[in-house]
Scaffold this motif. Structure first.
Motif, PDB file in Angstrom:
ATOM      1  N   GLY A  95      10.418   7.099 -11.237  1.00 50.50           N
ATOM      2  CA  GLY A  95       9.790   7.797 -12.089  1.00 50.50           C
ATOM      3  C   GLY A  95       9.188   7.142 -13.455  1.00 50.50           C
ATOM      4  O   GLY A  95       9.311   5.802 -13.494  1.00 50.50           O
ATOM      5  N   GLY A 146       6.122   7.291   1.389  1.00 50.80           N
ATOM      6  CA  GLY A 146       5.021   6.652   0.756  1.00 50.80           C
ATOM      7  C   GLY A 146       4.020   5.725   1.647  1.00 50.80           C
ATOM      8  O   GLY A 146       2.911   5.521   1.525  1.00 50.80           O
ATOM      9  N   TYR A 147       4.770   5.377   2.596  1.00 54.48           N
ATOM     10  CA  TYR A 147       3.794   4.524   3.889  1.00 54.48           C
ATOM     11  C   TYR A 147       3.288   5.242   5.017  1.00 54.48           C
ATOM     12  O   TYR A 147       2.726   4.812   6.094  1.00 54.48           O
ATOM     13  CB  TYR A 147       4.533   3.317   4.388  1.00 54.48           C
ATOM     14  N   GLY A 188      10.925   4.704  -6.921  1.00 51.11           N
ATOM     15  CA  GLY A 188      11.540   6.066  -6.788  1.00 51.11           C
ATOM     16  C   GLY A 188      12.324   6.393  -8.196  1.00 51.11           C
ATOM     17  O   GLY A 188      13.118   6.987  -8.123  1.00 51.11           O
ATOM     18  N   LEU A 219       0.892  -1.145   0.021  1.00 47.18           N
ATOM     19  CA  LEU A 219      -0.075  -0.119  -0.018  1.00 47.18           C
ATOM     20  C   LEU A 219       0.668   1.184   0.041  1.00 47.18           C
ATOM     21  O   LEU A 219       0.473   2.270   0.095  1.00 47.18           O
ATOM     22  CB  LEU A 219      -0.993  -0.113   1.265  1.00 47.18           C
ATOM     23  N   ASN A 220       2.016   1.161  -0.221  1.00 45.88           N
ATOM     24  CA  ASN A 220       2.947   2.330  -0.016  1.00 45.88           C
ATOM     25  C   ASN A 220       2.661   3.051  -1.277  1.00 45.88           C
ATOM     26  O   ASN A 220       2.782   2.570  -2.506  1.00 45.88           O
ATOM     27  CB  ASN A 220       4.361   1.737  -0.170  1.00 45.88           C
ATOM     28  N   ARG A 221       2.745   4.214  -1.020  1.00 48.19           N
ATOM     29  CA  ARG A 221       2.259   5.298  -2.446  1.00 48.19           C
ATOM     30  C   ARG A 221       3.436   5.500  -3.260  1.00 48.19           C
ATOM     31  O   ARG A 221       3.204   5.690  -4.375  1.00 48.19           O
ATOM     32  CB  ARG A 221       1.837   6.680  -1.573  1.00 48.19           C
ATOM     33  N   PHE A 222       4.481   5.091  -2.843  1.00 49.81           N
ATOM     34  CA  PHE A 222       5.927   5.027  -3.482  1.00 49.81           C
ATOM     35  C   PHE A 222       6.035   3.798  -4.137  1.00 49.81           C
ATOM     36  O   PHE A 222       7.177   3.391  -4.092  1.00 49.81           O
ATOM     37  CB  PHE A 222       7.011   5.585  -2.692  1.00 49.81           C
ATOM     38  N   LEU A 241      11.897   7.928   0.548  1.00 54.53           N
ATOM     39  CA  LEU A 241      10.987   7.949  -0.287  1.00 54.53           C
ATOM     40  C   LEU A 241       9.842   6.748   0.309  1.00 54.53           C
ATOM     41  O   LEU A 241       8.750   7.098   0.431  1.00 54.53           O
ATOM     42  CB  LEU A 241      11.368   7.759  -1.677  1.00 54.53           C
ATOM     43  N   VAL A 264       2.681  11.045  -5.598  1.00 57.35           N
ATOM     44  CA  VAL A 264       4.013  10.730  -5.584  1.00 57.35           C
ATOM     45  C   VAL A 264       4.979  11.743  -6.720  1.00 57.35           C
ATOM     46  O   VAL A 264       5.941  12.088  -6.418  1.00 57.35           O
ATOM     47  CB  VAL A 264       4.719   9.472  -5.351  1.00 57.35           C
ATOM     48  N   ALA A 296       9.935  15.454  -8.684  1.00 57.01           N
ATOM     49  CA  ALA A 296       8.799  14.625  -9.259  1.00 57.01           C
ATOM     50  C   ALA A 296       8.712  13.302  -9.151  1.00 57.01           C
ATOM     51  O   ALA A 296       8.196  12.454  -9.861  1.00 57.01           O
ATOM     52  CB  ALA A 296       8.636  15.315 -10.535  1.00 57.01           C
ATOM     53  N   GLY A 297       8.896  12.922  -7.857  1.00 57.39           N
ATOM     54  CA  GLY A 297       8.891  11.524  -7.630  1.00 57.39           C
ATOM     55  C   GLY A 297      10.004  10.604  -8.043  1.00 57.39           C
ATOM     56  O   GLY A 297       9.776   9.395  -7.663  1.00 57.39           O
ATOM     57  N   GLY A 298      10.708  11.048  -8.673  1.00 55.61           N
ATOM     58  CA  GLY A 298      11.830  10.150  -9.247  1.00 55.61           C
ATOM     59  C   GLY A 298      13.218  10.914  -8.852  1.00 55.61           C
ATOM     60  O   GLY A 298      13.527  11.868  -8.482  1.00 55.61           O
ATOM     61  N   ARG A 299      14.384   9.995  -9.347  1.00 51.96           N
ATOM     62  CA  ARG A 299      15.739  10.474  -8.975  1.00 51.96           C
ATOM     63  C   ARG A 299      15.844  11.619  -9.883  1.00 51.96           C
ATOM     64  O   ARG A 299      15.656  11.654 -10.953  1.00 51.96           O
ATOM     65  CB  ARG A 299      16.612   9.324  -9.242  1.00 51.96           C
ATOM     66  N   LEU A 342      14.969   2.305   9.233  1.00 50.82           N
ATOM     67  CA  LEU A 342      15.868   2.063   8.170  1.00 50.82           C
ATOM     68  C   LEU A 342      16.666   3.615   7.550  1.00 50.82           C
ATOM     69  O   LEU A 342      17.592   3.629   7.355  1.00 50.82           O
ATOM     70  CB  LEU A 342      15.429   1.666   6.727  1.00 50.82           C
ATOM     71  N   LEU A 371      -1.743  10.840  -1.762  1.00 52.76           N
ATOM     72  CA  LEU A 371      -0.556  11.397  -2.187  1.00 52.76           C
ATOM     73  C   LEU A 371      -0.266  11.128  -3.415  1.00 52.76           C
ATOM     74  O   LEU A 371      -0.174   9.955  -3.978  1.00 52.76           O
ATOM     75  CB  LEU A 371       0.506  10.887  -1.101  1.00 52.76           C
ATOM     76  N   THR A 404       8.287  -0.353  -0.927  1.00 50.85           N
ATOM     77  CA  THR A 404       7.781   0.121  -1.729  1.00 50.85           C
ATOM     78  C   THR A 404       7.361  -1.194  -2.953  1.00 50.85           C
ATOM     79  O   THR A 404       6.692  -1.066  -3.935  1.00 50.85           O
ATOM     80  CB  THR A 404       8.639   0.753  -2.805  1.00 50.85           C
ATOM     81  N   ASP A 433       9.028  -0.725   8.709  1.00 47.10           N
ATOM     82  CA  ASP A 433       9.273  -0.081   7.413  1.00 47.10           C
ATOM     83  C   ASP A 433       8.494  -0.990   6.354  1.00 47.10           C
ATOM     84  O   ASP A 433       8.692  -1.957   5.900  1.00 47.10           O
ATOM     85  CB  ASP A 433      10.535   0.193   6.932  1.00 47.10           C
ATOM     86  N   THR A 434       7.321  -0.465   5.811  1.00 45.95           N
ATOM     87  CA  THR A 434       6.641  -1.109   4.589  1.00 45.95           C
ATOM     88  C   THR A 434       7.356  -0.704   3.337  1.00 45.95           C
ATOM     89  O   THR A 434       7.460   0.551   2.972  1.00 45.95           O
ATOM     90  CB  THR A 434       5.369  -0.322   4.732  1.00 45.95           C
TER      91      THR A 434
END
Lengths: 413, 413
Positions: A93, B335-336, A91, A53-56, B331, B344, B359-362, B315, B342, A236, A233-234
């Motif tokens: 993109g 996300g969690y 992460g 369920l992690n948004r990322f 990130l 991301v 913008a959510g990426g590297r 972590l 959200l 990605t 920690d959940t």
């Protein structure tokens, strides 16, 4: 250093008819290690899954959801799973999405299927670009060495900080038909409710209709992979996949009402619990395996909330590491779990069979030696009785040791 | 091992008119240490406080709430605070309440005031009976050595696993009147939102009406003691107390509208932020001090939720300990965090001035050396821009080191 980790004999991992597995050393992050796995399933199979369920969430998680939705909407069935370790492709993109699609495209082309029939998975470091060229270059070797009895190698191929491969196999009789269940899992850190960089793949040879399998995977996840925590920690990338290969002579399961469904459900649950507990037993730096059972709650949600507050508390976890019965830390965790109308005057706390706190205060008969005796064990039951209802929940976790810090301070180096 | 902890000169801790402090070695848990503190305030003082939200709050927290409610209902004002370390008197049920009341009774008798005019505080081990006889036996000595310039000794007397006493003093001019602020705090573990075994006592000599002080203490706590986290464990005993001793020649503050109120509010906030940050700097095993700033949120609550998810992640904290720019872990924590809608794809992540994720990426321009350079510092800003609104929140935390595990595995021994 894993806690009471059972010895796994590769020869005891039964093949599941209709499922083959092949691995390769693709040098995704490091050379000379199995880091790419392909699982092929026959056309008769149904496949379902649940995800973080992690948004990322990572690109492969998004693509898995798309491809499973396509099947549910009447598209062609899933025929292959591809898993890489060393890189989470999270992460990352748009380029991350493109790399995941390129993975599916490449495998589909080699296997003669459509890209939407592939489920992709990645696990490893976040925020770094997936080395797609090396991954794609490894696919032919993985396809070439697919075998039905490759489960142990497959368990090795999905490891990251795991110290041991994780696999379980069972056979049961259902209405005179032998059903075989074999699964693998990985994960050792970033483990918490709603899964973690925790991957689980469980195949069995029954024929199960897609809607029934979709229901089964949720039922099972809530009683297994969603009940473990190592560090809160959940991840990605969490994914738990059920494959019903459909090759058994047992008549197809098309509803959840039959005794045959119940038998399968219970077996899948047991195997999944074992697979998820193996993750805790091999938790980063773990020296103890703790079962946290919260009973007498108004609903399951509040029992889980309290169980997780205990399971996540660094103070509780370090006390268990030290075998120090500093059990007030458990009461503190219960108190801050967020159940706002909790009457602490009704709470009992047990450590195995020892009643530590009674009606919210220290049990007058409690002796520190009794607590100490339990704390020294490697498997410990923490039982909390809330005294406000009939709901209950169980969470499995491990302690927090020096090695956890070392492993996570050094993970990338 | 504290992180950039300022040197505190006892001579620079200004007395606050109308406030005296006296300590004793009462042998609450260990011999030969200051473990009992009495703070006396003159009749002119207003006193207010905020307390832990832990449902398993300690007996003294319950009694503090009662006694402050009594004042607000028109009862006699608070005249004394009594603080013991070594034992939290939490998880102690009815006997714990009786011991707290006995503490107030004994001090009231010695000081010639009513028990309801005493605020009691305890900090230390949970679930063990308070040694009330030793505590009461120590009170005469504590009363006897009360002095206005005892703030440094007082800071020592409330320490538990703290390695350094924590105190701050300031003087400002308000409308031509010098106002003096001096405060002390303690806490090093079990530190998280809504406070922890974190105690803070801040006195200043202005005259502030009770309702105004009640509002001020909440305002300040939300910007100081409620913004720090070490391990995510909210204690049973957190308390933050404001004393307005009422001895200054500045006219009484009876509303929150005046410029004088604003000046006092800002000074109290600054002193409280410093006191609470000292707790993080002396966090158990801390080697780094991190400021987590979340901006561009829809509301403050979601910004805090994300800041705390980052600040609590083992972590993330171990990566900072190792100076390893494994920043995908940040990130993952975003996300969690539980902000379910959200996007991301709008999130930017900075480490000090380095744009890590865009913008959510590297960020394509991000170089690992740049991240590494910041990670090696002892004070680090983690800045998250959510891109969905104008709210923001800040949380202060520290890293998770081997020493954290050692300290908490050994705390009671």
């Amino acid at each position: 250093m894993a806690v009471n980790f059972p010895s796994i004999d590769p020869a005891q991992l039964h093949p599941v008819a209709g499922v083959t597995l092949g691995w390769a050393e693709a040098h995704i992050r490091k050379p000379n290690r199995k880091d790419l796995l392909v699982i092929s399933v026959d056309e008769s199979a149904s496949v379902s899954g649940v995800f973080t369920l992690n948004r990322f969430c990572a690109a492969p998680v998004t693509v898995c959801r798309e491809h499973l939705a396509n099947v549910r909407a009447g598209g062609k069935g899933i025929r292959a799973l591809v898993i890489n370790t060393g890189n989470a492709n999270a992460g990352t993109g748009e380029p991350g999405m493109a790399n995941t699609r390129a993975t599916c495209d490449a495998l589909a082309k080699l296997a003669g299927i459509e890209p939407s029939q592939v489920l992709p998975f990645s696990t490893g470091v976040i925020l770094e670009p997936l080395p797609i060229d090396r991954l794609v270059a490894g696919l032919p070797a993985a396809l070439a060495n697919r075998k039905a009895d490759n489960w142990y190698d497959a368990a090795q191929a999905i490891m990251t900080t795991d110290t041991l491969p994780k696999a379980v196999s069972r056979q049961i009789d259902v209405d005179g038909h032998t059903i075989t269940f074999t699964g693998i899992s990985k994960g050792a850190g970033m483990i918490k409710p709603n899964m973690a960089t925790m991957l689980g793949f469980l195949a069995f040879d029954a024929n199960v209709a897609q809607p029934v399998l979709d229901e089964l995977v949720k039922y099972v996840a809530d009683r297994s992979f969603n009940c473990v925590t190592i560090d809160g920690d959940t991840s990605t990338n969490d994914s738990f996949i059920l494959i019903a290969s459909g090759q058994s002579s047992l008549p197809a399961i098309t509803s959840t009402d039959s005794p045959a469904y119940a038998a399968l459900r219970d077996a899948v649950t047991e195997v999944s619990q074992t697979l998820s507990q193996l993750i805790v037993r091999d938790g980063e730096g773990a020296t103890k395996f703790m079962t946290i059972q919260v009973e007498g709650g108004k609903d399951v949600a509040e029992c889980r909330q309290i169980a997780y507050a205990i399971g996540h508390s660094p103070l509780v976890k370090t006390a268990f590491y030290a075998s120090d019965p500093n059990l007030g830390r458990i009461l503190a965790a219960i108190g801050y779990a967020g159940v706002t109308d909790l009457d602490v005057g009704k709470i009992d706390l047990y450590l195995d069979d020892v009643l530590v706190a009674k009606a919210g205060g220290r049990n007058p008969d409690y002796q520190e030696e009794d607590g100490q005796r339990v704390m020294k064990k490697s498997e410990i039951l923490i039982r909390v009785v809330l005294g406000r209802g009939n709901a209950e929940a169980t969470v499995w976790t491990c302690d927090l040791s020096h090695d956890y810090v070392s492993i996570n301070a050094d993970y990338r180096s």
